[in-house]
Design an enzyme around this catalytic site. Structure first.
Site, PDB file in Angstrom:
ATOM      1  N   GLU A  99       0.841  -1.202   0.000  1.00  0.00           N
ATOM      2  CA  GLU A  99       0.000   0.000   0.000  1.00  0.00           C
ATOM      3  C   GLU A  99       0.870   1.242   0.000  1.00  0.00           C
ATOM      4  OE1 GLU A  99      -3.240  -0.302   2.945  1.00  0.00           O
ATOM      5  OE2 GLU A  99      -3.079   1.850   3.232  1.00  0.00           O
ATOM      6  N   ASP A 101       0.294   5.308   0.583  1.00  0.00           N
ATOM      7  CA  ASP A 101      -0.771   6.182   1.098  1.00  0.00           C
ATOM      8  C   ASP A 101      -0.460   7.657   1.108  1.00  0.00           C
ATOM      9  OD1 ASP A 101      -2.267   4.033   2.003  1.00  0.00           O
ATOM     10  OD2 ASP A 101      -1.380   4.064   3.999  1.00  0.00           O
ATOM     11  N   GLU A 103      -2.748  10.629   2.997  1.00  0.00           N
ATOM     12  CA  GLU A 103      -3.963  10.910   3.761  1.00  0.00           C
ATOM     13  C   GLU A 103      -3.905  12.354   4.203  1.00  0.00           C
ATOM     14  OE1 GLU A 103      -5.251   8.519   7.196  1.00  0.00           O
ATOM     15  OE2 GLU A 103      -4.697   6.759   6.047  1.00  0.00           O
TER      16      GLU A 103
END
Ligand SMILES: *[C@@H]1O[C@H](CO)[C@@H](O)[C@H](O)[C@H]1NC(C)=O
Length: 285
Positions: A99, A101, A103
């Site tokens: 993953e 990311d 955010e």
């Protein structure tokens, strides 16, 4: 052709190429949850996610990718966005997933959003780095990119690299390289932790909260029936060489500038959190 006609022809053909490259949200994404709170607008040129007291919303890419340079323009929730989180990430499936990311943690009006980044390999994350931004991300659209090739995962904001996760497999550190990933995004309520550690709650009188997306461009290898098909690499044109791209010295300089002035958390500097010693990549990167 006269030179005037040639010019017009060139202008036309380059705009056609731009149209072909910049995706259409109808073709590239599915709204996956939120019961109408996620919307594709303007003939597929704009996507909005909304959050209210009942639900957030989210979308995912139709394609899975294995390596790519993926650009998206986002405009984050304006005004008082405390308690809200806009997640924008690539992820594979399953317990040993990889993953990558981005955010964005909301904040009170006028206070800076936090840009949180992480890299998971083989199901393990704990590689957080957080940044402030050098602009107000709620005023205009800005480009957030992930350059993922066999040697690097590079996070970029408006083409400025902020983080470079290197392939250090030779030193025994795992790297995302054989699990295809989809692009996901969601806007949701996380007021139990997001803003100043959960101290500031979502102000529902300001709902619905809206994040907007446009100009999605994936120069990426698309996964289909067990293999990955990459676009032709035109080494002549800048930006098309993403498969072999590394940070040149100017880009490294810019990344150091961002990390020096805008990084607010770095797991590699958090010795208290890792009493057995910092993760091995910290001393190698
Ligand atoms: C919100 O603003 C405060 C005060 O400027 C800051 O300390 C904090 O890091 C900001 N971001 C979040 C997500 O709380």
């Amino acid at each position: 052709m006269t030179s005037r006609h040639t010019t017009i022809f060139l202008l036309l053909s380059s705009s056609l190429i731009a149209v072909a490259l910049a995706g259409n949200f109808y073709n590239d994404f599915d709204i996956t949850w939120g019961d109408g709170r996620g919307k594709i607008l303007n003939n597929g040129q704009l996507l909005t996610l909304n959050l209210d007291k009942t639900s957030g919303s989210g979308f995912q890419s139709k394609n899975e990718y294995l390596y790519g340079k993926i650009d998206m323009q986002l405009k984050l929730v304006p005004g008082n966005s405390a308690g809200t989180v806009t997640a924008y990430y690539l992820s594979s499936q399953g317990p040993t997933h990889d993953e990558i990311d981005f955010e964005f943690l909301g904040n009170l009006t006028g206070e800076p959003h936090t840009l949180h980044t992480n890299v998971f390999t083989q199901g393990k994350g704990n590689r957080e780095m957080q940044f402030k931004l050098w602009f107000d991300p709620t005023k205009d659209f800005h480009t957030y990119s992930i350059l993922w090739n066999p040697r690097h995962v590079i996070f970029m904001v408006d083409n400025v690299p902020i983080r470079d996760y290197k392939n250090l497999e030779a030193k025994g550190i795992s790297f995302p390289k054989n699990q295809p990933m989809r692009i996901y995004s969601s806007l949701w309520n996380a007021d139990d932790w997001a803003t100043q550690g959960g101290l500031i709650k979502t102000d529902w009188s300001k709902a619905p909260f809206t994040a907007s997306y446009r100009n999605f461009i994936a120069n990426a290898c698309v996964w289909s029936s067990g293999s990955s098909k990459c676009p032709p690499m035109q080494t002549s044109a800048a930006g098309d060489n993403w498969f072999n791209q590394e940070l040149d010295s100017t880009s490294q300089e810019r990344m150091r500038w961002v990390q020096k002035n805008y990084m607010i958390y770095n797991y590699c500097a958090d010795a208290k959190r890792f009493p057995q010693g910092l993760p091995p990549e910290c001393s190698l990167a």
